[in-house]
Design a protein around this motif. Structure first.
Motif, PDB file in Angstrom:
ATOM      1  N   LEU A  53       0.841  -1.194   0.000  1.00  0.00           N
ATOM      2  CA  LEU A  53       0.000   0.000   0.000  1.00  0.00           C
ATOM      3  C   LEU A  53       0.880   1.249   0.000  1.00  0.00           C
ATOM      4  CD1 LEU A  53      -2.697   1.534   0.214  1.00  0.00           C
ATOM      5  CD2 LEU A  53      -2.578   1.190   2.701  1.00  0.00           C
ATOM      6  N   MET A  54       1.941   1.238   0.797  1.00  0.00           N
ATOM      7  CA  MET A  54       2.849   2.374   0.875  1.00  0.00           C
ATOM      8  C   MET A  54       3.483   2.663  -0.486  1.00  0.00           C
ATOM      9  SD  MET A  54       3.670   4.503   3.158  1.00  0.00           S
ATOM     10  CE  MET A  54       4.335   5.962   2.439  1.00  0.00           C
ATOM     11  N   ILE A  55       3.835   1.646  -1.232  1.00  0.00           N
ATOM     12  CA  ILE A  55       4.394   1.840  -2.574  1.00  0.00           C
ATOM     13  C   ILE A  55       3.372   2.549  -3.460  1.00  0.00           C
ATOM     14  CG2 ILE A  55       5.142   0.660  -4.695  1.00  0.00           C
ATOM     15  CD1 ILE A  55       6.334  -1.542  -2.783  1.00  0.00           C
ATOM     16  N   GLY A  56       2.134   2.084  -3.422  1.00  0.00           N
ATOM     17  CA  GLY A  56       1.084   2.713  -4.222  1.00  0.00           C
ATOM     18  C   GLY A  56       0.855   4.160  -3.824  1.00  0.00           C
ATOM     19  N   LEU A  57       0.861   4.443  -2.521  1.00  0.00           N
ATOM     20  CA  LEU A  57       0.661   5.811  -2.045  1.00  0.00           C
ATOM     21  C   LEU A  57       1.834   6.710  -2.444  1.00  0.00           C
ATOM     22  CD1 LEU A  57      -0.908   5.104   1.449  1.00  0.00           C
ATOM     23  CD2 LEU A  57      -2.068   5.964  -0.602  1.00  0.00           C
ATOM     24  N   ARG A  58       3.062   6.173  -2.388  1.00  0.00           N
ATOM     25  CA  ARG A  58       4.224   6.950  -2.839  1.00  0.00           C
ATOM     26  C   ARG A  58       4.094   7.270  -4.327  1.00  0.00           C
ATOM     27  NH1 ARG A  58       7.975   3.312  -0.442  1.00  0.00           N
ATOM     28  NH2 ARG A  58       8.084   3.937   1.705  1.00  0.00           N
ATOM     29  N   ASN A  59       3.679   6.275  -5.110  1.00  0.00           N
ATOM     30  CA  ASN A  59       3.497   6.504  -6.551  1.00  0.00           C
ATOM     31  C   ASN A  59       2.456   7.596  -6.796  1.00  0.00           C
ATOM     32  OD1 ASN A  59       5.340   4.487  -7.112  1.00  0.00           O
ATOM     33  ND2 ASN A  59       3.785   2.941  -7.560  1.00  0.00           N
ATOM     34  N   HIS A  83       1.551   9.980  -4.675  1.00  0.00           N
ATOM     35  CA  HIS A  83       2.146  11.229  -4.208  1.00  0.00           C
ATOM     36  C   HIS A  83       3.096  11.810  -5.257  1.00  0.00           C
ATOM     37  CE1 HIS A  83       5.251  13.602  -2.090  1.00  0.00           C
ATOM     38  NE2 HIS A  83       4.199  14.096  -1.468  1.00  0.00           N
ATOM     39  N   ASP A  84       3.964  10.972  -5.803  1.00  0.00           N
ATOM     40  CA  ASP A  84       4.920  11.440  -6.814  1.00  0.00           C
ATOM     41  C   ASP A  84       4.201  11.971  -8.050  1.00  0.00           C
ATOM     42  OD1 ASP A  84       6.897  10.679  -5.058  1.00  0.00           O
ATOM     43  OD2 ASP A  84       7.471   8.878  -6.168  1.00  0.00           O
ATOM     44  N   PHE A  85       3.135  11.280  -8.475  1.00  0.00           N
ATOM     45  CA  PHE A  85       2.344  11.737  -9.619  1.00  0.00           C
ATOM     46  C   PHE A  85       1.743  13.112  -9.332  1.00  0.00           C
ATOM     47  CE2 PHE A  85      -1.985  12.205 -11.295  1.00  0.00           C
ATOM     48  CZ  PHE A  85      -1.706  12.284 -12.657  1.00  0.00           C
ATOM     49  N   LEU A  86       1.170  13.282  -8.142  1.00  0.00           N
ATOM     50  CA  LEU A  86       0.557  14.555  -7.778  1.00  0.00           C
ATOM     51  C   LEU A  86       1.601  15.672  -7.697  1.00  0.00           C
ATOM     52  CD1 LEU A  86      -2.016  13.301  -5.132  1.00  0.00           C
ATOM     53  CD2 LEU A  86      -2.480  14.017  -7.489  1.00  0.00           C
ATOM     54  N   GLU A  87       2.780  15.371  -7.165  1.00  0.00           N
ATOM     55  CA  GLU A  87       3.848  16.374  -7.098  1.00  0.00           C
ATOM     56  C   GLU A  87       4.277  16.797  -8.501  1.00  0.00           C
ATOM     57  OE1 GLU A  87       5.235  18.044  -4.365  1.00  0.00           O
ATOM     58  OE2 GLU A  87       3.464  17.139  -3.433  1.00  0.00           O
ATOM     59  N   ARG A  88       4.443  15.842  -9.401  1.00  0.00           N
ATOM     60  CA  ARG A  88       4.817  16.172 -10.795  1.00  0.00           C
ATOM     61  C   ARG A  88       3.726  17.000 -11.465  1.00  0.00           C
ATOM     62  NH1 ARG A  88       6.041  10.732 -10.889  1.00  0.00           N
ATOM     63  NH2 ARG A  88       4.286  10.317 -12.267  1.00  0.00           N
ATOM     64  N   THR A  89       2.483  16.648 -11.196  1.00  0.00           N
ATOM     65  CA  THR A  89       1.356  17.374 -11.791  1.00  0.00           C
ATOM     66  C   THR A  89       1.307  18.805 -11.262  1.00  0.00           C
ATOM     67  OG1 THR A  89       0.138  15.307 -12.035  1.00  0.00           O
ATOM     68  CG2 THR A  89      -1.139  17.338 -12.132  1.00  0.00           C
ATOM     69  N   LYS A  90       1.548  18.985  -9.959  1.00  0.00           N
ATOM     70  CA  LYS A  90       1.550  20.329  -9.369  1.00  0.00           C
ATOM     71  C   LYS A  90       2.614  21.200 -10.015  1.00  0.00           C
ATOM     72  CE  LYS A  90       1.946  19.555  -4.936  1.00  0.00           C
ATOM     73  NZ  LYS A  90       1.947  19.600  -3.461  1.00  0.00           N
ATOM     74  N   GLU A  91       3.788  20.611 -10.292  1.00  0.00           N
ATOM     75  CA  GLU A  91       4.897  21.355 -10.896  1.00  0.00           C
ATOM     76  C   GLU A  91       4.531  21.874 -12.285  1.00  0.00           C
ATOM     77  OE1 GLU A  91       8.249  18.739 -10.826  1.00  0.00           O
ATOM     78  OE2 GLU A  91       8.415  18.814  -8.637  1.00  0.00           O
ATOM     79  N   GLN A  92       3.623  21.195 -12.965  1.00  0.00           N
ATOM     80  CA  GLN A  92       3.224  21.582 -14.325  1.00  0.00           C
ATOM     81  C   GLN A  92       2.107  22.628 -14.336  1.00  0.00           C
ATOM     82  OE1 GLN A  92       2.242  17.886 -16.212  1.00  0.00           O
ATOM     83  NE2 GLN A  92       4.298  17.058 -15.947  1.00  0.00           N
ATOM     84  N   LEU A  93       1.500  22.888 -13.196  1.00  0.00           N
ATOM     85  CA  LEU A  93       0.408  23.857 -13.129  1.00  0.00           C
ATOM     86  C   LEU A  93       0.945  25.276 -13.283  1.00  0.00           C
ATOM     87  CD1 LEU A  93      -1.644  22.380 -10.146  1.00  0.00           C
ATOM     88  CD2 LEU A  93      -2.203  22.243 -12.586  1.00  0.00           C
ATOM     89  N   PRO A  94       0.161  26.148 -13.897  1.00  0.00           N
ATOM     90  CA  PRO A  94       0.606  27.540 -13.987  1.00  0.00           C
ATOM     91  C   PRO A  94       0.598  28.185 -12.600  1.00  0.00           C
ATOM     92  CG  PRO A  94      -1.626  27.286 -14.864  1.00  0.00           C
ATOM     93  CD  PRO A  94      -1.114  25.916 -14.529  1.00  0.00           C
ATOM     94  N   GLU A  95       1.482  29.140 -12.402  1.00  0.00           N
ATOM     95  CA  GLU A  95       1.577  29.846 -11.109  1.00  0.00           C
ATOM     96  C   GLU A  95       0.376  30.671 -10.843  1.00  0.00           C
ATOM     97  OE1 GLU A  95       4.163  29.931  -8.663  1.00  0.00           O
ATOM     98  OE2 GLU A  95       4.867  28.132  -9.641  1.00  0.00           O
TER      99      GLU A  95
END
Length: 151
Positions: free
Chosen positions: A131-137, A139-151
């Motif tokens: 479960l922790m592996i899935g949650l990390r994945n 989390h990482d997806f959401l962090e990458r997506t946030k980085e692509q959002l306009p300021e």
């Protein structure tokens, strides 16, 4: 689409909505009814143990300093947050929780810890680690997506 993907998606959407609804209704039926869910998340971002600048908290929440200032002003007025000037530089203002803010933080944190304990209650160590592996994945997806959002 894969039926398992559909089922997981359904659970994630429902869980997200349910957590927000439960948090909001719990606040509204408690002695903390003067706190909105947005303000609760600001209290959570200010944190229990360390003082943070407005910029640090705004970054954590993904909002502008101006937006955060409105919430902080309300929370200061309501007695949950205080502004503290540092001795080394009086221009620097840090945010900290008041005793009432720390109590609310602890109650909110207990709900989250209880939720996690219930989630893994019938899992063995290996299942919890998967479960922790899935949650990390996720989390990482959401962090990458946030980085692509306009300021």
């Amino acid at each position: 689409m894969d039926p398992l993907v559909n089922e997981i998606n359904s659970y994630l959407v429902t869980i997200f909505n349910d957590v927000l609804m439960i948090e909001e209704k719990t606040l509204q039926s408690s002695r903390f009814k003067d706190v909105s869910i947005k303000e609760m998340h600001t209290i959570e971002a200010v944190g229990m143990y360390h003082q943070h600048t407005t910029s640090e908290v705004a970054k954590k929440l993904g909002v502008t300093v101006g937006t955060l200032t409105v919430s902080v002003n309300n929370l200061v007025r309501k007695g949950y947050v205080e502004r503290i000037r540092t001795d080394s530089d009086r221009r620097v203002v840090k945010l900290a929780l008041t005793p009432n803010g720390r109590l609310l933080y602890r109650l909110h944190d207990k709900f989250h810890r209880d939720m996690v304990k219930e989630t893994i209650a019938e899992m063995d160590k290996e299942q919890s680690e998967i479960l922790m592996i899935g949650l990390r994945n996720l989390h990482d997806f959401l962090e990458r997506t946030k980085e692509q959002l306009p300021e």
